[in-house]
Design a protein around this motif. Structure first.
Motif, mmCIF file in Angstrom:
data_model
loop_
_atom_site.group_PDB
_atom_site.id
_atom_site.type_symbol
_atom_site.label_atom_id
_atom_site.label_comp_id
_atom_site.label_asym_id
_atom_site.label_seq_id
_atom_site.Cartn_x
_atom_site.Cartn_y
_atom_site.Cartn_z
ATOM 1 N N UNK A 66 -82.908 -22.718 -29.819
ATOM 2 C CA UNK A 66 -81.581 -23.238 -29.811
ATOM 3 C C UNK A 66 -80.660 -22.548 -29.295
ATOM 4 N N UNK A 67 -81.102 -21.020 -29.400
ATOM 5 C CA UNK A 67 -79.922 -20.014 -29.066
ATOM 6 C C UNK A 67 -79.171 -20.296 -27.710
ATOM 7 N N UNK A 68 -79.758 -20.505 -26.553
ATOM 8 C CA UNK A 68 -79.069 -20.493 -25.514
ATOM 9 C C UNK A 68 -78.183 -21.490 -25.569
ATOM 10 N N UNK A 69 -78.594 -23.007 -26.000
ATOM 11 C CA UNK A 69 -77.537 -24.118 -26.093
ATOM 12 C C UNK A 69 -76.362 -23.577 -26.796
ATOM 13 N N UNK A 70 -76.581 -23.001 -27.837
ATOM 14 C CA UNK A 70 -75.547 -22.695 -28.715
ATOM 15 C C UNK A 70 -74.407 -21.605 -28.164
ATOM 16 N N UNK A 71 -75.194 -20.608 -27.497
ATOM 17 C CA UNK A 71 -74.111 -19.646 -26.528
ATOM 18 C C UNK A 71 -73.677 -20.198 -25.550
ATOM 19 N N UNK A 72 -74.205 -21.304 -24.766
ATOM 20 C CA UNK A 72 -73.612 -21.936 -23.561
ATOM 21 C C UNK A 72 -72.445 -22.716 -24.265
ATOM 22 N N UNK A 73 -72.637 -23.391 -25.286
ATOM 23 C CA UNK A 73 -71.398 -23.914 -25.938
ATOM 24 C C UNK A 73 -70.161 -23.138 -26.215
ATOM 25 N N UNK A 74 -70.520 -22.208 -26.812
ATOM 26 C CA UNK A 74 -69.559 -21.144 -27.206
ATOM 27 C C UNK A 74 -68.779 -20.710 -25.897
ATOM 28 N N UNK A 75 -69.440 -20.253 -24.818
ATOM 29 C CA UNK A 75 -69.026 -19.792 -23.801
ATOM 30 C C UNK A 75 -68.165 -20.905 -23.137
ATOM 31 N N UNK A 76 -68.531 -21.941 -23.325
ATOM 32 C CA UNK A 76 -67.557 -23.214 -22.654
ATOM 33 C C UNK A 76 -66.260 -23.135 -23.371
ATOM 34 N N UNK A 77 -66.241 -23.085 -24.637
ATOM 35 C CA UNK A 77 -65.280 -23.302 -25.469
ATOM 36 C C UNK A 77 -64.390 -21.755 -25.219
ATOM 37 N N UNK A 78 -65.057 -20.828 -25.161
ATOM 38 C CA UNK A 78 -64.187 -19.476 -25.041
ATOM 39 C C UNK A 78 -63.570 -18.958 -23.721
ATOM 40 N N UNK A 79 -64.183 -19.568 -22.700
ATOM 41 C CA UNK A 79 -63.878 -19.030 -21.291
ATOM 42 C C UNK A 79 -62.337 -19.407 -20.911
ATOM 43 N N UNK A 80 -61.603 -20.390 -21.394
ATOM 44 C CA UNK A 80 -60.426 -20.674 -21.295
ATOM 45 C C UNK A 80 -59.480 -19.765 -22.021
ATOM 46 N N UNK A 81 -59.859 -19.603 -23.258
ATOM 47 C CA UNK A 81 -59.101 -18.595 -24.142
ATOM 48 C C UNK A 81 -58.873 -17.196 -23.326
ATOM 49 N N UNK A 82 -60.079 -16.941 -22.508
ATOM 50 C CA UNK A 82 -59.847 -15.366 -21.926
ATOM 51 C C UNK A 82 -59.615 -15.444 -20.628
ATOM 52 N N UNK A 83 -59.083 -16.730 -20.136
ATOM 53 C CA UNK A 83 -58.771 -16.972 -18.810
ATOM 54 C C UNK A 83 -59.696 -16.671 -17.665
ATOM 55 N N UNK A 84 -61.095 -17.125 -17.734
ATOM 56 C CA UNK A 84 -61.842 -16.977 -16.912
ATOM 57 C C UNK A 84 -62.040 -18.026 -15.898
ATOM 58 N N UNK A 85 -61.904 -17.449 -14.624
ATOM 59 C CA UNK A 85 -61.947 -18.586 -13.476
ATOM 60 C C UNK A 85 -63.253 -18.806 -12.996
#
Length: 152
Positions: A66-85
């Motif tokens: 389940x780790x890849x799904x967990x990481x992908x979900x976290x990245x989706x939430x974090x990318x805007x916080x870090x300004x990733x375009x």
């Protein structure tokens, strides 16, 4: 433009990890700024570590399958916080605009001569990644043919 990279480990531990380090060195040479790197593990002793903005995603408590799904979900939430375009995936991450392909799961299963029920979930997850990506960068012609064959 802020670039983000998601990888399983920011370390010298395999093909995609080496590819990730090469991307970071190339962005530094081009003066593209410090990419945000999302990963579950970092090796701060690497010279490339000084060239990135590391974002750790602890996932030790998540079952391996389940780790890849967990990481992908976290990245989706974090990318805007870090300004990733623009996000580059050096691992399975359906939210990335650019996917670096070092292999496909159906190709892996075919090489082993078996497919379990859990492999179908991994393949569906991988399919979503390729469908959503704007660009796929294959490591070789063989990988390009594999992506075309299995995912169109």
């Amino acid at each position: 433009m802020k670039i983000g990279i998601v990888c399983n480990a920011f370390a010298q531990s395999g093909g995609m990890e080496t590819y990730t380090l090469g991307l970071v060195r190339s962005f530094a040479r081009l003066g593209a700024g410090r990419p945000v790197v999302f990963s579950t593990r970092f090796d701060p002793s690497l010279p490339e570590y000084q060239l990135i903005e590391p974002v750790s995603i602890p996932a030790w408590f998540v079952p391996q399958k389940l780790r890849p799904r967990f990481v992908a979900a976290r990245v989706e939430k974090l990318r805007s916080r870090f300004g990733v375009d623009v996000l580059i995936a050096c691992c399975r991450c359906p939210g990335a605009e650019i996917v670096a392909c070092g292999g496909t799961h159906p190709g892996f299963c075919e090489a082993l001569g078996r497919m379990k029920r859990s492999d179908r979930g991994t393949i569906d997850f991988e399919r979503r990644m390729y469908e959503r990506a704007r660009f796929t960068v294959a490591h070789s012609r063989l990988m390009a043919r594999e992506v075309e064959r299995f995912y169109g």
